[in-house]
Design a protein around this motif. Structure first.
Motif, PDB file in Angstrom:
ATOM      1  N   PRO A  84       0.766  -1.209   0.035  1.00 46.10           N
ATOM      2  CA  PRO A  84       0.212   0.093  -0.020  1.00 46.10           C
ATOM      3  C   PRO A  84       0.823   1.034  -0.136  1.00 46.10           C
ATOM      4  CG  PRO A  84      -0.119  -1.047   2.193  1.00 46.10           C
ATOM      5  CD  PRO A  84       0.516  -2.043   1.272  1.00 46.10           C
ATOM      6  N   GLU A  85       1.990   1.060   0.463  1.00 46.90           N
ATOM      7  CA  GLU A  85       2.888   2.395   0.399  1.00 46.90           C
ATOM      8  C   GLU A  85       3.325   2.871  -1.134  1.00 46.90           C
ATOM      9  OE1 GLU A  85       5.675  -1.182   1.596  1.00 46.90           O
ATOM     10  OE2 GLU A  85       3.678  -0.576   1.353  1.00 46.90           O
ATOM     11  N   LEU A  86       2.989   2.096  -2.130  1.00 42.54           N
ATOM     12  CA  LEU A  86       3.381   2.411  -3.357  1.00 42.54           C
ATOM     13  C   LEU A  86       2.012   2.351  -4.056  1.00 42.54           C
ATOM     14  CD1 LEU A  86       6.137  -0.093  -4.295  1.00 42.54           C
ATOM     15  CD2 LEU A  86       6.440   2.128  -3.416  1.00 42.54           C
ATOM     16  N   ALA A  87       0.862   2.771  -3.463  1.00 39.88           N
ATOM     17  CA  ALA A  87      -0.424   2.739  -4.178  1.00 39.88           C
ATOM     18  C   ALA A  87      -0.583   4.017  -5.013  1.00 39.88           C
ATOM     19  CB  ALA A  87      -1.617   2.649  -3.052  1.00 39.88           C
ATOM     20  N   ASN A  88      -0.052   4.961  -4.551  1.00 44.01           N
ATOM     21  CA  ASN A  88      -0.141   6.244  -5.538  1.00 44.01           C
ATOM     22  C   ASN A  88       0.839   6.418  -6.613  1.00 44.01           C
ATOM     23  OD1 ASN A  88      -2.450   7.155  -4.182  1.00 44.01           O
ATOM     24  ND2 ASN A  88      -1.078   7.894  -2.481  1.00 44.01           N
ATOM     25  N   LEU A  89       1.884   5.326  -6.696  1.00 43.42           N
ATOM     26  CA  LEU A  89       2.866   5.219  -7.735  1.00 43.42           C
ATOM     27  C   LEU A  89       2.381   5.010  -9.074  1.00 43.42           C
ATOM     28  CD1 LEU A  89       5.988   5.963  -7.672  1.00 43.42           C
ATOM     29  CD2 LEU A  89       6.404   3.515  -7.679  1.00 43.42           C
ATOM     30  N   PRO A  90       2.644   5.800 -10.047  1.00 42.29           N
ATOM     31  CA  PRO A  90       2.356   5.390 -11.572  1.00 42.29           C
ATOM     32  C   PRO A  90       2.761   3.967 -11.952  1.00 42.29           C
ATOM     33  CG  PRO A  90       3.072   7.619 -11.512  1.00 42.29           C
ATOM     34  CD  PRO A  90       3.403   6.880 -10.094  1.00 42.29           C
ATOM     35  N   ASN A  91       2.109   3.093 -12.477  1.00 38.95           N
ATOM     36  CA  ASN A  91       2.183   1.788 -12.985  1.00 38.95           C
ATOM     37  C   ASN A  91       3.450   1.766 -13.669  1.00 38.95           C
ATOM     38  OD1 ASN A  91      -0.006   0.841 -11.499  1.00 38.95           O
ATOM     39  ND2 ASN A  91      -1.425   0.784 -13.345  1.00 38.95           N
ATOM     40  N   LYS A  92       3.718   2.990 -14.304  1.00 32.24           N
ATOM     41  CA  LYS A  92       5.085   2.944 -15.187  1.00 32.24           C
ATOM     42  C   LYS A  92       6.388   2.630 -14.382  1.00 32.24           C
ATOM     43  CE  LYS A  92       7.567   5.970 -18.130  1.00 32.24           C
ATOM     44  NZ  LYS A  92       7.634   7.188 -18.947  1.00 32.24           N
ATOM     45  N   TYR A  93       5.962   3.208 -13.006  1.00 29.72           N
ATOM     46  CA  TYR A  93       7.480   2.936 -12.249  1.00 29.72           C
ATOM     47  C   TYR A  93       7.239   1.991 -11.063  1.00 29.72           C
ATOM     48  CZ  TYR A  93       8.921   7.282 -14.720  1.00 29.72           C
ATOM     49  OH  TYR A  93       9.203   8.140 -15.742  1.00 29.72           O
ATOM     50  N   LEU A  94       6.093   1.283 -11.018  1.00 29.45           N
ATOM     51  CA  LEU A  94       5.749   0.474  -9.954  1.00 29.45           C
ATOM     52  C   LEU A  94       6.752  -0.517  -9.600  1.00 29.45           C
ATOM     53  CD1 LEU A  94       3.723  -0.171  -7.581  1.00 29.45           C
ATOM     54  CD2 LEU A  94       2.437  -1.590  -9.409  1.00 29.45           C
ATOM     55  N   PHE A  95       7.163  -1.178 -10.742  1.00 28.26           N
ATOM     56  CA  PHE A  95       8.094  -2.460 -10.518  1.00 28.26           C
ATOM     57  C   PHE A  95       9.595  -2.108 -10.423  1.00 28.26           C
ATOM     58  CE2 PHE A  95       4.119  -3.851 -12.574  1.00 28.26           C
ATOM     59  CZ  PHE A  95       3.557  -4.381 -11.520  1.00 28.26           C
ATOM     60  N   ASP A  96       9.956  -0.674 -10.809  1.00 26.51           N
ATOM     61  CA  ASP A  96      11.300  -0.411 -10.528  1.00 26.51           C
ATOM     62  C   ASP A  96      11.264   1.082  -9.980  1.00 26.51           C
ATOM     63  OD1 ASP A  96      10.216   0.690 -12.886  1.00 26.51           O
ATOM     64  OD2 ASP A  96      12.181   0.570 -13.972  1.00 26.51           O
ATOM     65  N   PRO A  97      10.738   1.436  -8.676  1.00 25.60           N
ATOM     66  CA  PRO A  97      10.761   2.541  -8.480  1.00 25.60           C
ATOM     67  C   PRO A  97      11.917   3.470  -8.140  1.00 25.60           C
ATOM     68  CG  PRO A  97      10.265   1.172  -6.474  1.00 25.60           C
ATOM     69  CD  PRO A  97      10.342   0.230  -7.886  1.00 25.60           C
TER      70      PRO A  97
END
Length: 472
Positions: free
Chosen positions: A416-429
Motif C-alpha cells: 500500500p505504500e506504493l499505491a499512488n505510484l504510477p504503474n510505469k514505475y511501480l516495478f522499478d521505483p
C-alpha cells in the motif's frame, strides 16, 4: 458379546467423502475414529506454524462433522494405538497411506508390530491419483522429467479410481475415558502465526468443496493462460485443502473432467500431475527435502547472508513484485504459483542464498506446506532437481510484474505504500524521477526500501556461478 469397533486412524485425510479407509471400515461395523497428534520427529518433518493453524481448525470441523465422535490422542503413535486396541479389544485397524519417508518407516513398524499381535491392518490410497510405483518406466525405474512422467507414466496407467460417497451408514463410538480435548494438544503455536484468518479460506471439508465449485464456475475457463496473473481468479487455491486431505485429488480430477475436453481442463489436470510427480520424486528420493538430486550442486558456493534473507522473508527487498509475493505469503498463508517462482528465483539466483532457506521459510508460512511439493519445487527453481529449471533461467521481477500485473492490482494490494505510484514505475521505483516519487508520497529508503541488490549485476554473477556447474 458385542463386536469390537473398527479402529480408523485419521492422518492427512480429514474428510468423510472419498475416504477409502473410512468407507471400508464403515462396512465392517462400528468405527472408532481417532487422530494422534505427535509433534516430535526431525526438524524438517515437524509441521510449520501455518500448517498447524490450519490443522487445528480442520480437526475441529471434522469433529463437528462426526458428531463429536472423533477421539484425540497425543504422543507416540504406536504406543497410543496399542493402548486403544487393548482398551476396546480391537481386531482391525484401517488407515490411508502416507508417502513421506518418516511416515512410511513409522507405518511399517506399526503394521508389523500389530500384525504379530494378530491385528488385521488394512491400508488404502486416499491422497494420490496414481501410486508412486505405478507411474514408472519399468519396475523401480522412476521418471526424472515431468512430461514423459505425466503423459506416459500417468495417462497410460489405469484411470484413477472414481470418488467414493460419504459412508451412508457410518456408526461411530468414541473414547470417553482416555481421549484428549483438542485444545490440550497444543497444535497451534501461540502468537507465532501472522495470517489473517479466516480471510478468503473456509477451513474444512465443506469449505474445500465450496472452493472447488467456485473454481469450476469462475476460474477453470481460461485457466491455461490466466492462471499466471495473480490478481485474477484463475487459480483454484485448493492446495491447503488437498494437503490436509479435506478433498481428494480424485474429486478434483473428475470434477474438472466433467467440464469437457479442452486445453484449460487438460492444463489444470496436468497441474495435478505436477503434484503426483513431486510425490513420485519424494518416494524414490526419500531425502528430497535436504539432498540435491543433481549431485554436482553439492559443492555449490551459496552465500550465507542472514541480513538479506531476513529482508526477503519479510518482503523488504526493495523489489516490488518480490516484496508483494512475500507479503502475501506472510500475511495470508498462501502464495500464488507465479509468485512462488518469482520470489524463489530471486532468493537462489539474485541473492545466491541456499534453496534450503527458502524451503524452510515456505514450510513455516504456507498453509499448504507439503513435504513433496515444497521440496521438489525448490529443487526445481534452484536447478538441482530432476526436472529442474535451466541455470540460465532467472526471473526478472520487473518484467514479470509488468507482464503479469500490468495494472498493479496485486502489487499495490500488498504494498500500500506504493499505491499512488504510477504503474510505469511501480516495478522499478528507483528509476522514477524524484518529482514522481514525491507526488506519490514515496521516499526510497524510508517509506519503501531501496533495492538490496542490483538486479542486472546479480544476474550476471549468478550466470557465472551456475555456468561453472554446466560441465560437471
Amino acid at each position: 458379546m458385542k463386536k469390537p469397533p473398527i479402529l480408523y486412524w485419521f492422518r492427512n485425510d480429514l474428510r468423510l467423502s472419498d475416504n477409502p479407509a473410512l468407507c471400508a471400515a464403515a462396512k465392517e461395523g462400528e468405527v472408532l475414529p481417532i487422530y494422534i497428534w505427535n509433534s516430535g520427529g526431525g526438524s524438517v518433518t515437524k509441521r510449520g506454524a501455518a500448517s498447524r493453524y490450519w490443522l487445528y481448525h480442520s480437526l475441529k470441523m471434522l469433529k463437528a462433522e462426526l458428531g463429536s465422535f472423533l477421539s484425540f490422542y497425543k504422543g507416540d503413535e504406536l504406543g497410543n494405538l496399542e493402548c486403544i486396541i487393548q482398551q476396546f479389544g480391537i481386531k482391525k485397524v484401517f488407515w490411508n497411506r502416507c508417502y513421506e519417508a518418516h511416515a512410511m518407516k513409522r507405518d511399517k513398524v506399526i503394521k508389523e508390530t500389530l500384525k504379530k499381535k494378530g491385528i488385521d491392518v488394512q491400508t488404502f490410497n486416499a491422497s494420490l491419483l496414481w501410486e508412486p510405483w505405478e507411474a514408472v518406466k519399468a519396475e523401480k525405474d522412476p521418471y526424472k522429467v515431468f512430461t514423459p512422467f505425466y503423459r506416459k507414466g500417468c495417462l497410460s496407467a489405469p484411470t484413477p479410481r472414481k470418488p467414493l460417497n460419504k459412508p451412508s451408514s457410518l456408526k461411530c463410538v468414541s473414547d470417553k475415558k482416555n481421549g484428549w480435548n483438542i485444545d490440550d494438544l497444543d497444535i497451534c503455536l501461540p502468537k507465532s502465526w501472522h495470517a489473517k484468518f479466516p480471510g478468503e479460506f473456509k477451513i474444512g471439508e465443506v469449505g474445500a468443496k465450496e472452493r472447488l465449485n467456485l473454481f469450476i464456475k469462475r476460474g477453470l475457463d481460461g485457466y491455461k493462460e490466466q492462471r499466471n496473473f495473480p490478481a485474477l481468479p484463475h487459480v483454484s487455491k485448493l492446495s491447503p485443502h488437498i494437503h490436509h486431505g479435506e478433498i481428494s485429488p480424485n474429486q478434483i480430477y473428475y470434477s474438472a473432467k466433467k467440464q469437457g475436453d479442452n486445453s484449460d481442463v487438460d492444463h489444470f489436470c496436468s497441474e495435478l500431475g505436477w503434484r503426483e510427480f513431486s510425490y513420485n520424486l519424494l518416494y524414490f528420493n526419500q531425502d528430497l527435502e535436504k539432498v540435491n538430486i543433481q549431485k554436482k550442486f553439492n559443492n555449490f558456493s551459496w552465500k550465507k547472508d542472514t541480513k538479506n534473507l531476513h529482508f526477503w522473508q519479510k518482503g523488504q527487498t526493495g523489489i516490488p513484485f518480490v516484496d508483494a509475493g512475500m507479503r502475501e505469503l506472510y500475511t495470508t498463508g498462501f502464495l500464488h504459483n507465479r509468485m512462488r517462482m518469482v520470489v524463489g528465483s530471486f532468493l537462489v539466483k539474485n541473492l545466491m542464498i541456499h534453496w534450503h532457506e527458502g524451503r524452510k521459510w515456505f514450510w513455516d508460512c504456507l498453509f499448504d506446506a507439503d513435504l513433496a511439493n515444497n521440496s521438489a519445487s525448490w529443487q526445481w527453481i534452484a536447478g538441482c532437481g530432476a526436472d529442474a529449471a535451466p541455470y540460465f533461467r532467472i526471473f526478472n521481477p520487473i518484467t514479470q510484474g509488468q507482464k503479469f500485473d500490468g495494472e498493479g492490482i496485486y502489487t499495490k494490494q500488498y504494498l500500500p505504500e506504493l499505491a499512488n505510484l504510477p504503474n510505469k514505475y511501480l516495478f522499478d521505483p528507483w528509476n522514477a524521477p524524484e518529482s514522481v516519487l514525491d507526488q506519490a508520497g514515496v521516499k526510497l529508503g524510508k517509506t519503501y526500501p531501496k533495492p538490496i541488490v542490483d538486479l542486472s549485476q546479480s544476474r550476471l554473477e549468478a550466470l557465472e556461478a551456475f555456468s561453472k556447474l554446466k560441465g560437471l
